[in-house]
Design an enzyme around this catalytic site. Structure first.
Site, PDB file in Angstrom:
ATOM      1  N   GLY A  77      33.677 -15.462  34.386  1.00 29.78           N
ATOM      2  CA  GLY A  77      34.240 -16.461  35.295  1.00 29.78           C
ATOM      3  C   GLY A  77      33.851 -16.218  36.732  1.00 29.78           C
ATOM      4  O   GLY A  77      32.733 -15.829  37.050  1.00 29.78           O
ATOM      5  N   TYR A 117      27.538 -22.549  39.286  1.00 29.19           N
ATOM      6  CA  TYR A 117      27.438 -22.001  40.629  1.00 29.19           C
ATOM      7  C   TYR A 117      26.351 -20.954  40.604  1.00 29.19           C
ATOM      8  O   TYR A 117      25.825 -20.624  39.554  1.00 29.19           O
ATOM      9  CB  TYR A 117      28.770 -21.401  41.064  1.00 29.19           C
ATOM     10  N   SER A 147      27.966 -13.281  32.678  1.00 35.87           N
ATOM     11  CA  SER A 147      27.808 -14.727  32.623  1.00 35.87           C
ATOM     12  C   SER A 147      29.094 -15.383  33.060  1.00 35.87           C
ATOM     13  O   SER A 147      30.157 -14.764  33.107  1.00 35.87           O
ATOM     14  CB  SER A 147      27.501 -15.157  31.197  1.00 35.87           C
ATOM     15  N   LYS A 148      28.943 -16.631  33.377  1.00 35.36           N
ATOM     16  CA  LYS A 148      30.091 -17.408  33.801  1.00 35.36           C
ATOM     17  C   LYS A 148      31.131 -17.465  32.673  1.00 35.36           C
ATOM     18  O   LYS A 148      32.328 -17.382  32.895  1.00 35.36           O
ATOM     19  CB  LYS A 148      29.609 -18.811  34.133  1.00 35.36           C
ATOM     20  N   ARG A 149      30.611 -17.610  31.462  1.00 34.35           N
ATOM     21  CA  ARG A 149      31.509 -17.786  30.336  1.00 34.35           C
ATOM     22  C   ARG A 149      32.410 -16.566  30.150  1.00 34.35           C
ATOM     23  O   ARG A 149      33.610 -16.684  29.954  1.00 34.35           O
ATOM     24  CB  ARG A 149      30.690 -18.053  29.070  1.00 34.35           C
TER      25      ARG A 149
END
Ligand code: GLU
Length: 491
Positions: A252, A16, A247-249
């Protein structure tokens, strides 16, 4: 003729649009708009495993919601793989690149040796020295090869001036002969990115500081391909309070643009907040209209130091950086009511609180009520939660525990007084704030309590809340029927 300004936002579709990506997009967009240039959107989707249509849609939706429009694209990097491979062939032909037949095992052994010697590993250029005959022989034998750039030898360096970080120099001897095409024929990102930027005639590469380390290699590619160099402007990174890259990691949803949308942010409030993460102006001005930003934005104001985004995933109450929330509250409080109206409507629709009369015969009432309550709101969702007592005509509105304890339970007499007060308010000739106030004060004197006891009791019983706008304005907004009905309910 001055050169056309062409910039690009080139996200890899990793799920995203996250707020770091959004910030990059915003800076590119502002720069393009400021100079009457073009913003090109390019999806760097060559990592096919990670790229799905849904992920790309997430990025496009995020940009659209923020109001970032682009002029060309989206282009997809994966459509140009043949062009990237062609560029590699050109580099081979011009002697700027070479085929490297070293096997994984050979390279691993060399890497291991460097480790035991505690040296930095860098490819030693074994295949650089192969003769044309040797190369032909190996190819004929079907030996796989990668293509590597032939980094110049000697004492020279790649030197360039970054628009934010200033002069940067990297010695040739510190750059290894980097791979540009894998053994399976897949071009590496460094190469694809340069070929695409050159084809798209990008004049300014505005991207995260994590790209700075790659820039010298990319400059070698531009030069070897005979392409004009763009101006590079690297932006400092946004880190979390523990100084990890957001980051997404690790974070989330908390760093996804759609998270802010769902949690009641106004798009421009988020844009304004993100612009200030890494850019500032001499006046330390914080609130900007679009026009003001176009005027004020420049690379000079971009900070070299990384910024902190106060995302705290361990605290469920804390949805995001308080500064972002305050920025949003500022816009909720001050924007023209008619501009706020559709956002409030959308929230009320989601919560099942919307009534068409709010846009029809009661529109004036609706806007006045929004104006009355917005001063204390931070998120658009507050209109549906904290605003519920105002937009719903339920009598049994929920009472916050704290408010009940402080304003109702402490004064058991209120159980009798408030319904009595309701009868009195019912009979008032005129239901105006002034008349209601006079009546309440007179009533308090009669039952021998301080006016505050009655006023706070009324507030809590009719709104369920401890705090809010002035009580007599609330009373006027809710109207006589609802006020008296709520005052008569048992509690
Ligand atoms: N696709 C890269 C990223 O998402 C962009 C790098 C660049 O802007 O050159 O990090």
């Amino acid at each position: 003729m001055t050169e056309e300004i062409r910039v690009r936002f080139a996200p890899s579709p990793t799920g995203y649009l996250h707020i770091g990506g959004a910030r990059t997009a915003i800076y590119n967009w502002l720069f393009a708009r400021q100079h009457g240039g073009k913003l090109i959107l390019r999806i760097e989707d060559t990592d096919a495993e990670r790229s799905t249509e849904e992920m790309i849609k997430g990025i496009l939706d995020g940009l659209e919601w923020l109001g970032i429009d682009w002029d060309e694209g989206p282009y997809y990097q994966s459509q140009f793989i043949a062009e990237h491979q062609e560029a590699a062939r050109q580099l081979l032909a011009s002697g700027h690149a070479y085929k490297c037949f070293c096997s994984k095992e050979e390279l691993e052994a060399k890497r291991e040796l460097a480790r035991t010697r505690k040296e930095d590993y860098r490819y030693d250029g074994t295949c650089r020295k192969l003769s044309p005959e040797e190369i032909a022989e190996r190819e004929a034998a079907g030996q796989p090869y990668v293509i590597r750039m032939k980094v110049p030898e000697g004492d020279g360096a790649v030197t360039f001036t970054d628009a934010v970080y200033g002069e940067i120099s990297k010695r040739y001897r510190d750059i290894e002969d980097f791979v540009i095409v894998r053994a399976n024929g897949q071009p590496l990102y460094l190469l694809s990115n340069v070929v695409d930027d050159a084809r798209d005639r990008i004049s300014h590469v505005i991207r995260g500081q994590d790209g700075l380390g790659n820039t010298p290699k990319q400059i070698l590619l531009y030069n070897a391909l005979g392409k004009k160099l763009p101006v590079f402007a690297h932006m400092s990174l946004t880190l979390d309070p523990k100084r990890a890259k957001i980051s997404k990691r690790t974070h989330g949803e908390l760093v996804a643009v759609h998270f802010y949308r769902e949690h009641g942010f106004l798009p421009w409030a988020l844009v304004n907040f993100l612009v200030l993460l890494g850019w500032s102006n001499p006046d330390s001005k914080e609130i900007f209209t679009y026009e003001e930003l176009l005027e004020a934005f420049s690379f000079d104001g971009m900070n070299r130091a990384n910024s902190i985004f106060n995302v705290n995933k361990n605290d469920p109450k804390f949805i995001t950086d308080p500064k972002a929330i305050n920025m949003n509250a500022h816009y909720i409080r001050t924007m023209p009511l008619e501009e706020l109206e559709p956002y409030v409507r959308a929230e009320l629709e989601k919560a099942g609180l919307w009534r068409d009369e709010f846009a029809g015969e009661r529109r004036e009432w609706f806007l006045r009520t929004v104006d009355l309550i917005r001063a204390r709101y931070h998120l658009l969702t507050d209109f549906a939660t904290l605003g519920r007592p105002y937009f719903s005509d339920e009598v049994e509105i929920e009472i916050e525990a704290k408010a009940r304890k402080k304003n109702l339970d402490k004064f058991p007499g209120l159980r009798e007084w408030l319904p009595e007060l309701a009868d009195r308010l019912e009979k008032l000739a005129e239901f105006t704030p002034e008349r209601v106030e006079a009546e309440m004060r007179a009533f308090a004197a009669e039952v021998e309590v301080k006016p505050g006891v009655i006023i706070n009791g009324v507030r809590t019983l009719i709104t369920g809340q401890l705090a809010g706008p002035g009580l007599f304005e609330i009373v006027e907004t809710l109207g006589r029927d609802l006020v008296t009905a709520r005052l008569r309910r048992p509690f």
